[in-house]
Structures are given as structure tokens and as C-alpha cells.
Write a protein that holds these residues in place. Structure first.
Motif, mmCIF file in Angstrom:
data_model
loop_
_atom_site.group_PDB
_atom_site.id
_atom_site.type_symbol
_atom_site.label_atom_id
_atom_site.label_comp_id
_atom_site.label_asym_id
_atom_site.label_seq_id
_atom_site.Cartn_x
_atom_site.Cartn_y
_atom_site.Cartn_z
ATOM 1 N N GLN A 15 -9.719 -1.311 6.383
ATOM 2 C CA GLN A 15 -10.590 -1.644 5.257
ATOM 3 C C GLN A 15 -10.831 -0.405 4.391
ATOM 4 N N GLU A 16 -11.038 0.738 5.041
ATOM 5 C CA GLU A 16 -11.248 1.991 4.310
ATOM 6 C C GLU A 16 -9.995 2.378 3.524
ATOM 7 N N ARG A 17 -8.840 2.166 4.135
ATOM 8 C CA ARG A 17 -7.566 2.476 3.459
ATOM 9 C C ARG A 17 -7.412 1.612 2.204
ATOM 10 N N LEU A 18 -7.723 0.323 2.325
ATOM 11 C CA LEU A 18 -7.648 -0.583 1.184
ATOM 12 C C LEU A 18 -8.623 -0.141 0.089
ATOM 13 N N ALA A 19 -9.844 0.175 0.472
ATOM 14 C CA ALA A 19 -10.846 0.611 -0.507
ATOM 15 C C ALA A 19 -10.407 1.896 -1.205
ATOM 16 N N LYS A 20 -9.823 2.819 -0.455
ATOM 17 C CA LYS A 20 -9.347 4.070 -1.051
ATOM 18 C C LYS A 20 -8.241 3.794 -2.064
ATOM 19 N N GLN A 41 0.829 -1.215 0.000
ATOM 20 C CA GLN A 41 0.000 0.000 0.000
ATOM 21 C C GLN A 41 0.864 1.266 0.000
ATOM 22 N N GLU A 77 -13.034 -10.665 -1.325
ATOM 23 C CA GLU A 77 -13.232 -10.207 0.055
ATOM 24 C C GLU A 77 -11.919 -10.043 0.825
ATOM 25 N N HIS A 83 -11.419 -8.190 4.412
ATOM 26 C CA HIS A 83 -12.716 -8.001 5.081
ATOM 27 C C HIS A 83 -12.639 -8.187 6.601
ATOM 28 N N ARG A 125 -7.635 1.063 -3.626
ATOM 29 C CA ARG A 125 -8.211 0.336 -4.772
ATOM 30 C C ARG A 125 -8.900 1.304 -5.730
ATOM 31 N N SER A 126 -9.562 2.307 -5.191
ATOM 32 C CA SER A 126 -10.264 3.279 -6.048
ATOM 33 C C SER A 126 -9.291 4.212 -6.778
#
Length: 189
Positions: free
Chosen positions: A93-98, A57, A83, A86, A100-101
Motif C-alpha cells: 500500500q505504501e509503495r502504491l501511495a509513493k 509500477q 480504494e 486497500h 501515486r505521489s
């Protein structure tokens, strides 16, 4: 020319980096910037990494910062299974989603949630087979989670022209000294 580079390495906890303000993180990101700039100057077009908390990351974060100077740079986040992350704390989780986006491409190598270790070994083989070289923040004297990815990359290097570059603990100590000297010089001027 290594157009597609696989970046992986230690998890944050393996490096004892806890939080965004840990002084070790500054050294790691400085090192990542140097390594990624060198790879870009050598022809890297795609940085392909995972979503683990740690080198992967941080590598995405550094690469996103380099896009202003290297607009041709593409970043891919490949995850080993559906997942992924998860079970992490909400903040992670928010850091990963950010992250990824923010990347140019993101997918899982297995469409199923985690069920067996074969998904992880399959992921490592996939990463080695779909890249032209690897950069690992890994030291054989300090084995940890990256050893499995490193072994997959070494196996790929035995099959074809596939460069595996490592950044070791002594390398990071050197970078830390270099950064401290640069900051001290800037402070005195």
C-alpha cells in the motif's frame, strides 16, 4: 505518432518476482527502459498505466528515471476503482501511495470502491479509448491477468489505428542474454 501509451502486463507474482532484489527484476527493468526509450524517441509524451504490483509500477519507476533525459515525459496512473489496493499488505500500500505521489496525474476511472467485474472491463475500455497505442508485457502462450487488457487493446485496434506491441517471454529471454553479455563485457574491460 503514439503520444499517449498504455503500459500494462503481468503482475509480480505472475512473473515469480518476489522482492526488489530478485534477479528477474533487473532484466524486466532493463527491458522496460529499452521499450520506453524507443516509445519516447517515436514521440510518446504520456505514459499511462495502472497501479498493479508488477509491470505497471516497475514501468512508473523506470519512467521516473528517464525524466532526466526526457523532461517532456508525463506519467499518469489510472486506477480502476476507488480504494484500489486497500486490501494489500501495508508495504505494498505504501509503495502504491509513493508511486501515486510521484506521477504527474492520478485518478480512478470509477469513483466507487470495487463492487463488480464491470468496473474492470470499463477500466480496460477507458484505457484503450484514451491512449494512442499500447505496450503489453504479455505472451498469449502464458495467459494471465493481462489477457483482459490485451483483448480490450486488440478490440480498439480493430476500430482505429491503434498499435499494440507485446513483449513476450522469448523477448525477455533475449533481453536477459543481452544484459548478461553487456555486464560480462563491462566486467572484462
Amino acid at each position: 505518432m503514439r503520444e499517449r501509451l498504455w503500459l500494462s502486463g503481468y503482475r509480480a507474482w505472475e512473473l515469480n518476482v518476489y522482492g526488489d532484489h530478485d534477479p528477474k527484476l533487473k532484466v524486466l527493468k532493463y527491458s522496460l527502459k529499452i521499450q520506453l526509450q524507443q516509445a519516447l524517441d517515436e514521440g510518446m509524451q504520456w505514459l499511462i498505466t495502472g497501479g498493479e504490483l508488477g509491470i505497471e509500477q516497475w514501468g512508473i519507476e523506470v519512467a521516473l528515471g528517464l525524466k532526466a533525459d526526457y523532461p517532456e515525459l508525463q506519467i499518469a496512473m489510472m486506477l480502476p476503482y476507488a480504494e484500489f489496493g486497500h486490501q494489500w499488505q501495508a508495504e505494498n500500500q505504501e509503495r502504491l501511495a509513493k508511486r501515486r505521489s510521484q506521477v504527474d496525474f492520478a485518478r480512478e476511472t470509477s469513483t466507487q470502491p470495487y463492487t463488480q467485474p464491470a468496473q474492470l472491463s470499463g477500466y480496460n475500455r477507458f484505457m484503450a479509448q484514451h491512449t494512442d497505442g499500447a505496450l503489453f508485457y504479455y505472451d498469449q502462450d502464458f495467459p494471465g491477468k493481462p489477457q483482459y487488457a490485451y483483448k480490450a487493446a486488440q478490440a480498439e485496434a480493430n476500430r482505429r489505428d491503434y498499435a499494440v506491441r507485446t513483449v513476450t517471454m522469448p523477448d525477455l529471454e533475449d533481453v536477459g542474454r543481452e544484459l548478461a553479455e553487456a555486464e560480462n563485457s563491462d566486467f572484462q574491460n
